[in-house]
Enzyme design. Structure first.
Site, PDB file in Angstrom:
ATOM      1  N   TRP A   1     -23.672  13.974 -39.653  1.00 19.09           N
ATOM      2  CA  TRP A   1     -23.337  14.146 -38.211  1.00 19.09           C
ATOM      3  C   TRP A   1     -24.517  13.072 -37.702  1.00 19.09           C
ATOM      4  O   TRP A   1     -25.662  13.481 -37.836  1.00 19.09           O
ATOM      5  CB  TRP A   1     -23.793  15.633 -37.845  1.00 19.09           C
ATOM      6  CG  TRP A   1     -23.794  15.866 -36.199  1.00 19.09           C
ATOM      7  CD1 TRP A   1     -24.404  15.291 -35.455  1.00 19.09           C
ATOM      8  CD2 TRP A   1     -22.891  16.853 -35.569  1.00 19.09           C
ATOM      9  NE1 TRP A   1     -24.060  15.687 -33.852  1.00 19.09           N
ATOM     10  CE2 TRP A   1     -23.308  16.599 -34.248  1.00 19.09           C
ATOM     11  CE3 TRP A   1     -22.090  17.954 -36.005  1.00 19.09           C
ATOM     12  CZ2 TRP A   1     -22.612  17.789 -33.224  1.00 19.09           C
ATOM     13  CZ3 TRP A   1     -21.532  18.772 -35.126  1.00 19.09           C
ATOM     14  CH2 TRP A   1     -22.051  18.644 -33.617  1.00 19.09           C
ATOM     15  N   ASP A   2     -23.915  12.031 -37.118  1.00 17.35           N
ATOM     16  CA  ASP A   2     -24.903  11.163 -36.416  1.00 17.35           C
ATOM     17  C   ASP A   2     -25.274  10.831 -34.885  1.00 17.35           C
ATOM     18  O   ASP A   2     -24.234  11.755 -34.313  1.00 17.35           O
ATOM     19  CB  ASP A   2     -24.217   9.557 -36.989  1.00 17.35           C
ATOM     20  CG  ASP A   2     -25.229   8.593 -37.280  1.00 17.35           C
ATOM     21  OD1 ASP A   2     -26.278   8.581 -36.941  1.00 17.35           O
ATOM     22  OD2 ASP A   2     -24.918   7.678 -38.120  1.00 17.35           O
TER      23      ASP A   2
ATOM     24  N   ASN B   1     -26.490   7.819 -32.625  1.00 15.37           N
ATOM     25  CA  ASN B   1     -27.048   6.479 -32.610  1.00 15.37           C
ATOM     26  C   ASN B   1     -27.757   5.807 -31.347  1.00 15.37           C
ATOM     27  O   ASN B   1     -27.419   4.552 -31.132  1.00 15.37           O
ATOM     28  CB  ASN B   1     -25.909   5.597 -33.219  1.00 15.37           C
ATOM     29  CG  ASN B   1     -26.080   5.509 -34.651  1.00 15.37           C
ATOM     30  OD1 ASN B   1     -27.160   5.828 -35.327  1.00 15.37           O
ATOM     31  ND2 ASN B   1     -24.852   6.027 -35.063  1.00 15.37           N
TER      32      ASN B   1
ATOM     33  N   ASP C   1     -32.951   4.806 -41.875  1.00 12.99           N
ATOM     34  CA  ASP C   1     -31.820   3.780 -42.372  1.00 12.99           C
ATOM     35  C   ASP C   1     -32.469   2.806 -43.186  1.00 12.99           C
ATOM     36  O   ASP C   1     -31.748   1.784 -43.896  1.00 12.99           O
ATOM     37  CB  ASP C   1     -31.315   3.116 -41.278  1.00 12.99           C
ATOM     38  CG  ASP C   1     -30.121   3.997 -40.463  1.00 12.99           C
ATOM     39  OD1 ASP C   1     -29.681   4.864 -40.881  1.00 12.99           O
ATOM     40  OD2 ASP C   1     -29.718   3.273 -39.400  1.00 12.99           O
TER      41      ASP C   1
HETATM   42  C1  GLA Z   1     -26.022   4.749 -38.302  1.00 17.58           C
HETATM   43  C2  GLA Z   1     -26.418   5.499 -39.723  1.00 17.58           C
HETATM   44  C3  GLA Z   1     -25.676   4.625 -40.753  1.00 17.58           C
HETATM   45  C4  GLA Z   1     -24.299   4.598 -40.494  1.00 17.58           C
HETATM   46  C5  GLA Z   1     -24.102   3.953 -39.332  1.00 17.58           C
HETATM   47  C6  GLA Z   1     -22.456   3.716 -38.959  1.00 17.58           C
HETATM   48  O1  GLA Z   1     -26.594   3.488 -38.560  1.00 17.58           O
HETATM   49  O2  GLA Z   1     -27.514   5.558 -39.522  1.00 17.58           O
HETATM   50  O3  GLA Z   1     -26.009   5.339 -41.996  1.00 17.58           O
HETATM   51  O4  GLA Z   1     -23.645   5.775 -40.816  1.00 17.58           O
HETATM   52  O5  GLA Z   1     -24.571   4.400 -37.994  1.00 17.58           O
HETATM   53  O6  GLA Z   1     -22.117   3.381 -37.984  1.00 17.58           O
END
Ligand code: GLA
Length: 733
Positions: free
Chosen positions: A472-473, A475, A543
């Site tokens: 579940w991201d 961003n 990341d």
């Molecule tokens: C973020 C996450 C990454 C990946 C990208 C996908 O940056 O941290 O691990 O899942 O989104 O768009």
């Protein structure tokens, strides 16, 4: 730790002296009502004897039945209201430190003075009710203490008993106090995207230090955590530490500083920045819980105690939670270019290494060919997966792995069917710009229609596909945090209701799909806190997957949070974050210190890479429980000033220990110094082996007592840059 005698927590309320105390896990916390009715903090530290006096710092006459005294004014500049130490002060009567609560009544009155009204003990929970001296506004403070670890859980709720709304501009979860002193040091964690979890330390002075997020979520900046030690006394292994963390995934504020008399005050809770809550007649507003502990064993023991508490009481499933499976994630291999054939080929390769969970990352849904479109449209992309996800999922299970999918439910691309249908669903101010971040906007999850839509979408996704795991991201951060559509007075509730609805969706999904596991990610570690950890099974700390940077990231992360939820991936070299090149062995040794994952592009691996990976994955499985659930000893923490570092994990029964030694860079012709294991049972005999196979260094016996190992240490003849090794100690049969 486990013990034969069940630990008990004691909550005592003495009606005569009006002193309350909580005892458990070697810790005593006490508070009391003074002769003017203020609630004062009295003590937070090591266990006291049952009959020890608990009095305020102001002198008490011998034989005086009232133990807690209210001070008078100190000078015309310091009225009584500003020098009385209050457990949870209202902003009023000349208060000069950060308040527990700040409110404005309908008639413009901003004076709020809270005094004790009542208390009750319900099982192991103490409730103390405070009331304003004139207006029908009450604050209830809630306390429990964990019998095993002495970790306190504190929260507050405010109730408006008036016939008109009261605007609450701030309410803390808890305010803490430490006695006067100029020698306190504050330890905290800070960072930014791909550089989270940096340790910092400052002296505590009258200049307030503020750790906060104003971003709508926890953020990559400051984590909602503090640890306070004493200058010259507190180290990794010794000395007093007061610490804690807020269970909240939204904007927060922790302020730490000396008050006007030099006492340390710590305010924790919602961030008052851009926040207010118009509290309707009869309405109650609750705060998140702040968990706080005390240790005499330095920062190391503080973390170990907190990890024990978190694993037992915060992480879903507690001690029965599953160990983290070895995971493969396709992101770095394929980015948005996911197809049925491409993913199946990767799955076959992953299975050969010993991977247990295969995760398809971004790109499988909607018109998602880049980060410019598709977010919000959670239906399988028919070009990439003409037969739906079923053939891939079936293949993954046939290969002996379970299956996971990436989602980012709270976000929407402007170029998406969802946004075209519901442009009013995002955070925005009418007629103002809608600033995009990574080409996306934030859905206003505070809205019930958005909440219900997302729960429906996710529920269907998990019901219709055999999905064991969701990554579940989240961003981006908030901009223009407006909520048109509700009365102006209620729009700033968005900071609380958004997170409340996020928690609702996560808990409801878990309830409906008890086997589903969830990873919390926010561009790495942008939303890691005890709130989200309580509703997910693992978190993605950063990341940044460079294995040397990662050692520091892991060191920072584990100051607060347990290894059992900390994922760590082996990715490609050179690393995207800093272009550093490292060997596959080194990358594995770094990632094996958490929940092991592999995110490299397996399509580019050579035969020897697969052999190396198979070896390390098999080796990891022999130490996984110890690493994930054991006691963590930071023997020699990694840092920019430290060429070599060592970390040790000891299983709960102390039958296995693993010591990782990592060399950042060789100097001259020297060898790194011996590193000394910690946490072994001195009386047991342990056999030692090199993790992954190989000969022991010259002079290292094959077996010896725990005392021997801890006394002599082990000198690994590491040479070069970015090399490492690990020794496994096992009780000899
Ligand atoms: C973020 C996450 C990454 C990946 C990208 C996908 O940056 O941290 O691990 O899942 O989104 O768009």
């Amino acid at each position: 730790m486990t013990s034969a005698v069940p630990a008990v927590a004691k909550v005592t309320a003495d009606p005569a002296s009006r002193v309350f105390r909580l005892d458990g896990g070697g810790v005593t916390y006490a508070l009391g009502v003074d002769d003017k009715g203020y609630l004062q903090p009295l003590y937070w530290g090591s266990s006291l004897a049952a009959n020890d006096p608990l009095v305020s710092t102001d002198p008490v006459k011998t034989g005086d039945p009232v133990l807690v005294k209210a001070p008078g004014e100190l000078s015309g500049f310091d009225p009584a209201g500003s020098v009385t130490l209050q457990e949870f002060p209202g902003q009023g009567e000349g208060l000069v430190s950060d308040p527990g609560i700040k409110a404005i009544f309908a008639d413009g009155n901003r004076d709020l003075v809270l005094k004790y009204r009542s208390h009750r003990v319900d099982g192991e929970t103490l409730y103390v009710e405070l009331a304003d001296i004139r207006r029908p506004l009450t604050v209830t403070l809630r306390y429990t203490i964990d019998p095993d670890t002495g970790v306190l859980a504190r929260s507050a709720s405010v109730r408006n008993g008036d016939r008109r709304a009261v605007r609450v501009d701030q309410i803390a979860s808890a305010v803490f106090t430490l006695p006067v002193g100029d020698d306190y040091r504050l330890h905290y964690l800070t960072g930014r995207h791909a550089a989270e979890w940096t340790k910092k330390e400052v002296g505590i002075t009258p200049a307030l230090t503020v750790l906060e997020s104003r971003r709508g979520s926890t953020g990559h900046g400051n984590n909602p955590y503090f640890a306070i030690g004493k200058d010259g006394l507190t180290t990794e292994e010794h000395g007093p530490v007061w610490y804690g963390a807020l269970a909240w995934s939204g904007s927060f504020r922790i302020s730490v500083g000396q008050d006007n008399l030099g006492r340390v005050r710590i305010m924790t809770g919602y961030n008052p920045y851009d926040f207010s809550w118009s509290l309707k007649p009869g309405e109650t507003l609750d705060t998140p819980v702040f968990y706080a502990g005390y240790s005499t064993g330095g920062l190391g023991a503080a973390s170990r105690t907190f990890h024990t508490f978190e694993q037992a009481h915060i992480v879903p499933g507690g001690q029965k939670a599953r160990l983290r499976p070895v995971l493969y994630n396709s992101w770095e291999a394929t980015a948005f270019d996911v197809t049925e054939a491409g993913q199946e080929a990767l799955a076959e390769k992953a299975a050969k290494i010993g991977v247990e969970r295969f995760v398809v990352d971004d790109g499988w849904f909607g018109a998602r060919n880049s980060d410019k479109a598709g977010l919000g449209d959670w239906t399988v992309n028919p070009t990439k997966f003409p037969n739906g996800l079923k053939p891939l999922i079936d293949k993954v299970y046939t290969l002996g792995m379970d299956f996971g999918l990436w989602v980012e439910p709270e976000m929407v691309n402007v170029d998406s069917d969802l946004y075209r249908a519901h442009p009013d669903w995002v955070l925005n101010y009418t007629g103002r710009p809608r600033t995009e971040g990574r080409n996306q906007l934030v859905l206003n999850l505070a809205r019930q229609d958005v909440r219900d839509h997302l729960l429906g979408v996710l529920d269907r996704l998990v019901t219709q596909n055999d999905v064991a795991f969701l990554k579940w991201d989240y961003n981006r951060n908030w901009t223009e945090a407006g909520w048109p559509g509700v009365p102006v007075a209620d729009q700033q509730r968005v900071y609380v209701q958004y997170v409340g609805n996020l928690y609702y969706i996560l808990s409801e999904l878990r309830r409906r799909h008890p086997k589903l596991e969830i990873e919390a990610c926010s561009g790495g570690g942008g939303r890691v806190d005890l709130g989200i950890i309580g509703l997910t099974d693992e978190v993605w700390p950063s990341d940044n997957t460079d294995p040397a940077d990662r050692l520091m990231i892991q060191d920072g992360f584990t100051q607060v949070y347990p290894v059992s939820v900390m994922m760590a991936w082996v990715t490609d070299s050179p690393n995207w974050a800093n272009t550093r090149a490292t060997s596959l062995d080194y990358r594995f040794l770094s990632s094996m210190q958490g929940g092991l994952g592999i995110g490299a592009n397996l399509d580019k691996w050579q035969a020897e890479d697969f052999t190396t990976a198979r070896k390390w994955v098999a080796a990891y499985k022999t130490i996984r429980e110890t690493v994930q659930r054991g006691a963590l000893y930071r023997i020699d923490p990694p840092s920019n000033d430290n060429a070599s570092s060592a970390t040790m994990y000891v299983s709960q029964d102390r039958r296995q220990g693993v010591m990782f030694q990592m060399l950042h860079s060789s100097m001259w012709r020297d060898n790194p110094a011996a590193q000394h294991p910690q946490g072994l049972d001195p009386a047991q005999v342990y056999a030692v082996r090199v993790l992954g196979g190989g000969a022991l260094p010259d002079g290292v016996p094959a077996r010896a007592s725990g005392a021997y190992w801890m006394e002599h240490g082990l000198r690994a003849p590491l040479k070069g840059d970015f090399v490492g090794t690990a020794f496994v100690f096992e009780v000899a049969q």
